[in-house]
Design an enzyme around this catalytic site. Structure first.
Site, PDB file in Angstrom:
ATOM      1  N   ASP A  54       0.842  -1.206   0.000  1.00 51.99           N
ATOM      2  CA  ASP A  54       0.000   0.000   0.000  1.00 51.99           C
ATOM      3  C   ASP A  54       0.876   1.254   0.000  1.00 51.99           C
ATOM      4  O   ASP A  54       0.601   2.234  -0.705  1.00 51.99           O
ATOM      5  CB  ASP A  54      -1.011   0.003   1.160  1.00 51.99           C
ATOM      6  CG  ASP A  54      -0.462  -0.584   2.443  1.00 51.99           C
ATOM      7  OD1 ASP A  54       0.680  -1.101   2.440  1.00 51.99           O
ATOM      8  OD2 ASP A  54      -1.149  -0.517   3.474  1.00 51.99           O
TER       9      ASP A  54
ATOM     10  N   ASP B   1       0.921  -6.989 -10.736  1.00 50.52           N
ATOM     11  CA  ASP B   1      -0.063  -6.681 -11.770  1.00 50.52           C
ATOM     12  C   ASP B   1      -0.585  -5.261 -11.567  1.00 50.52           C
ATOM     13  O   ASP B   1      -0.614  -4.435 -12.488  1.00 50.52           O
ATOM     14  CB  ASP B   1      -1.212  -7.712 -11.641  1.00 50.52           C
ATOM     15  CG  ASP B   1      -2.190  -7.638 -12.803  1.00 50.52           C
ATOM     16  OD1 ASP B   1      -1.904  -6.935 -13.778  1.00 50.52           O
ATOM     17  OD2 ASP B   1      -3.248  -8.295 -12.715  1.00 50.52           O
TER      18      ASP B   1
END
Ligand code: NAD
Length: 362
Positions: free
Chosen positions: A223, A247
């Site tokens: 994050d 991804d």
């Protein structure tokens, strides 16, 4: 040198952009005295239509018999209703697994000619954006068991996320080796405050670090990494991460460099055979209009020459030609600035032709 290349034109804009990349490869072969032989491979929606399967075994075998694979893109709204295991994207997952390409390498680099296309503030762009994301490609949650069960009378969907130590170690090694060829900085990205798979990931990365004392290893939670990529991308050299985090982060990284139409990627395993493709999808909204940007695919072909065929001069020749065409102000629609007075709008075929015209043996 003689090389066999499997060409997967795919769906949507795939045939248009792969067509231009092939013409570029043909010209490079003529300039440098190589022989490239091509085998067409059906994969994705077109393979579903033709064979009822997004990647029939015979097509995978053609890829395995080649020296490398160049792919456009697959998928599109026509196949949205197809059941899960038969979706076009399953062909791609099967191809990656079948080829054993466990490492996806995606450069995030800003072309100076396109700096104004970055959505980031100028002062952030001016610090430089040039890093690589090394993403684990054939493990993790995309390859775990997927099931939907019924609990307490309602459907519950379960996706399993698993990583073995050996899977982490081999991708970790690619991360360290890549950093060694660049600025010797590796950032390992995980979610070790929550996930067991990430705690194992972190442990293995630190064990590997002892074998690479010349590489500076840092850890970052995914994050935080998502924030740092937009706040200060200049801090990164090489990022290594697991499949799903990679991804998402690599799409974010591609966005900050301007157009997704410009970015290539390579996927490699233990040998030299690789899978090369642009990072974007099949862009069905612009398919068949001759307006797609072929540069991502052309640069993917250059990466193939560099990493699989050991032809660095030939790869430089393509990259220099792309740079010259951009210097001359030619742009496809996706990279045309809003104040386009110094630029000329060209289509896919014309962009390919201009790049070929600028290919010069170094
Ligand atoms: P997309 O990347 O195809 O398109 C997103 C946007 O970018 C569109 O507006 C498109 O026109 C534009 N764009 C993409 N490539 C471009 C290019 N070369 N030149 C100019 N503009 C370009 O993503 P999407 O719309 O989310 O997906 C479309 C289909 O592609 C879906 O079926 C998806 O599953 C598939 N897909 C395939 C791959 C792959 O084959 N590796 C990757 C991503 C998405």
């Amino acid at each position: 040198m003689k090389r066999d290349i499997a060409l997967i034109r795919g769906d949507g804009i795939g045939p248009e952009i792969v067509g231009q990349a092939k013409l570029v490869l043909d010209r490079v072969a003529a300039l440098y005295g190589h022989e490239f032989n091509y085998t067409d491979v059906d994969m994705g929606g077109n393979a579903i239509d033709k064979w009822g399967d997004p990647l029939p075994q015979e097509m995978l075998d053609k890829c395995l018999a080649s020296d490398s694979v160049l792919l456009g893109a697959v998928g599109g709204p026509k196949w949205n209703g197809v059941p899960g295991p038969m979706r076009p994207e399953k062909g791609l997952l099967r191809l990656r697994a079948g080829m054993g390409v466990y490492s996806n390498n995606r450069p995030a680099k800003i072309w100076p000619q396109l700096a104004s296309a970055s959505p980031l503030k100028q002062e952030i762009v001016d610090k430089g954006i040039d890093f690589i994301i090394v993403r684990e490609l054939i493990g993790g949650i995309y390859f775990g068991k997927h099931e939907t069960v019924t609990e307490n009378g309602e459907p519950v969907a379960i996706d399993e996320l698993r990583y073995s130590e050996s899977e982490i170690r081999r991708i970790g090694r690619i991360g360290f080796e890549t950093a060694r060829k660049r600025n010797h900085k590796l950032c390992s990205v995980e979610k070790s405050n929550v996930l067991d798979s990430s705690r194992l990931w972190k442990k293995v990365m630190h064990e590997l670090a002892e074998e690479y004392p010349d590489v500076e290893l840092s850890d970052m939670l995914v994050d935080n990494c998502a924030m740092q990529i937009v706040k200060d991308p200049s801090q990164f050299d090489v990022i290594v991460t697991e499949n799903m985090f990679g991804d998402i982060l690599s799409d974010e990284a591609s966005m900050i460099t301007g157009s997704i139409g410009m970015i290539p990627s390579s996927s490699l395993g233990d040998g030299t055979r690789g899978l090369y493709e642009p990072i974007h999808g099949s862009a069905p909204d612009i398919a068949g209009k001759d307006i797609a940007n072929p540069i991502g695919t052309i640069l993917a072909a250059a990466m193939m020459l560099r990493f699989s065929f050991d032809m660095p001069q030939e790869a430089d020749c393509i990259e220099n030609a792309v740079s010259k065409v951009l210097d001359s102000g030619y742009r496809t629609g996706d990279i045309l600035p809003t104040d386009a007075h110094h630029c000329s709008l060209v289509g896919c075929t014309e962009m390919g032709r201009l790049i070929i015209e600028n290919l010069k043996k170094g």
